[in-house]
Design an enzyme around this catalytic site. Structure first.
Site, short mmCIF file in Angstrom:
data_model
loop_
_atom_site.label_atom_id
_atom_site.label_comp_id
_atom_site.label_asym_id
_atom_site.label_seq_id
_atom_site.Cartn_x
_atom_site.Cartn_y
_atom_site.Cartn_z
N SER A 76 0.85 -1.19 0.00
CA SER A 76 0.00 0.00 0.00
C SER A 76 0.88 1.23 0.00
O SER A 76 2.08 1.15 0.27
CB SER A 76 -0.91 -0.01 1.22
OG SER A 76 -0.14 -0.05 2.38
N CYS A 77 0.27 2.37 -0.30
CA CYS A 77 1.03 3.60 -0.40
C CYS A 77 1.68 3.87 0.96
O CYS A 77 1.09 3.56 1.97
CB CYS A 77 0.12 4.76 -0.79
SG CYS A 77 -1.17 5.18 0.40
N PRO A 78 2.90 4.37 1.04
CA PRO A 78 3.69 4.92 -0.05
C PRO A 78 4.73 3.97 -0.64
O PRO A 78 5.54 4.41 -1.43
CB PRO A 78 4.41 6.06 0.65
CG PRO A 78 4.68 5.52 2.01
CD PRO A 78 3.56 4.59 2.34
#
Lengths: 317, 75
Positions: free
Chosen positions: B13-15
């Site tokens: 998942s981000c980042p």
């Protein structure tokens, strides 16, 4: 007969594309103002504290004292129905899928989440109540909380960069998709979405039908939470991104979107406070609500914000 | 299109995808093409924005059964 589906076309437009983040920001800002008119600005961590208390009490921890049942706690209801609203929205967009991240990432999510919990409790606030509501309410603690978020984010990004060099295995390994989001057989997603909408509206009417002022307030929280969840999912409004991007990609879309929405909330809250608008039934309580300033000035806010900032960046949003 | 290197960010998942992207691109030669695989919907806006910011060329993106594919050419 309608020409083939004007409404359908509107529906597809709304749920086919991602909304620009600033559109989501302004809509969320307006709803936040509405929440303040009804009761109290948007918050989240207070609700998790309530849900946690209820959970531990049911597990037998009596020492925590008695707490409000979840069904009577406005913020807890907001949290639950925001998640449900976002779920419905992802079903409508046929984006719902179940994926499992590599083990290392799951562990980081758990640690990050725990840090967020500790930070929110120490600093009395999170990115929602402490920042998105606290800053526009001009709470002094909120400014320190925000500063703490920023420092925590910087340190956590440094950690992630270090982790990639030193422990590259952390973010590798098996990941699997249990239920792919896109594909052929996704027609059921919209049907399930409509059923859930009906359920939420039933709960809403159940609350408001009771007629007491508290149940009306609770009912509207359920309804507004549903809309908040949909907007959050469609616009991917993410306060973590706003704190992270300046230090990572140098991109400004998220920070600009958040600044715009904070400004809208600021104007709204200021007008509300100036005229003392709101449920004037219980004047004394309303007067306290109106301040909407937390007792976290300034060191606890700074430390709590820092811990929360670390957690939110490690957990990844 | 000739792909010189593939970076698998599925499940992240981000980042993380962007951080990994930045690191991988750094080690590549000018003109080479990187294929980035991911499942995070946020990447759909993040990756093109990152390319624009850093001057790398965003070639195209595709979607296949919930996996996003991005093609980036190092400047």
């Amino acid at each position: 007969m309608f020409k083939k589906g004007v409404l359908r076309e509107l529906f597809d437009t709304l749920f086919g594309k991602t909304w620009p983040m600033w559109v989501g920001g302004i809509l969320l800002a307006l709803l936040n103002i509405l929440l303040f008119v009804i009761k109290y600005p948007w918050g989240a961590s207070g609700g998790y504290v309530n849900i946690g208390q209820n959970l531990f009490q049911n597990l037998g921890a009596k020492s925590l004292g008695t707490s409000t049942p979840i069904s009577l706690h406005t913020v807890a209801l907001l949290n639950i129905f925001i998640v449900l609203g976002a779920f419905i929205s992802s079903l409508f967009s046929k984006e719902f899928s179940i994926k499992v991240a590599p083990v290392g990432e799951l562990v980081k999510g758990l640690i990050g989440g725990a840090l967020m919990g500790i930070g929110a409790t120490v600093g009395i606030g999170c990115t929602t109540g402490g920042f998105f509501s606290g800053v526009p309410a001009l709470s002094g603690g909120a400014l320190f909380l925000s500063l703490g978020f920023m420092l925590g984010t910087i340190v956590a990004l440094k950690y992630l960069l270090w982790e990639m060099e030193a422990l590259p295995k952390m973010s590798m390994g098996k990941s699997c998709t249990l239920l792919p989001g896109t594909g052929k057989k996704t027609g059921w997603q919209r049907w399930l979405g409509w059923i859930l909408i009906a359920v939420v509206l039933y709960i809403f009417s159940n609350y408001t039908g009771k007629g007491t002022s508290l149940s009306k307030i609770l009912g509207w929280h359920v309804f507004i939470a549903l809309i908040l969840g949909i907007i959050l999912q469609r616009s991917r409004y993410c306060i973590v991104r706003a704190f992270r991007e300046p230090f990572m990609t140098g991109e400004a879309t998220a920070p600009v979107a958040i600044i715009i929405s904070v400004l809208v909330v600021l104007i709204g809250f200021t007008v509300l406070k100036y005229f003392g608008v709101g449920n004037a039934g219980e004047t004394a309580i309303r007067a306290i609500e109106m301040k909407s300033v937390y007792a976290n000035f300034w060191l606890s806010a700074l430390i709590g914000g820092f811990i929360f900032g670390l957690g939110m960046t490690i957990a990844g949003g | 299109m000739q792909v010189d290197q593939t970076l698998d960010c599925k499940g992240l998942s981000c980042p993380m995808p962007i951080i990994k992207l930045a690191k991988t691109i750094k080690a590549m030669n000018s003109g080479e093409v990187l294929e980035l695989l991911g499942t995070d919907p946020g990447s759909k806006t993040d990756v093109p924005a990152w390319c624009e910011k850093t001057g790398n060329i965003f070639l195209e993106q595709a979607e296949d059964g919930g996996t996003f594919k991005f093609y980036i050419k190092k400047k």
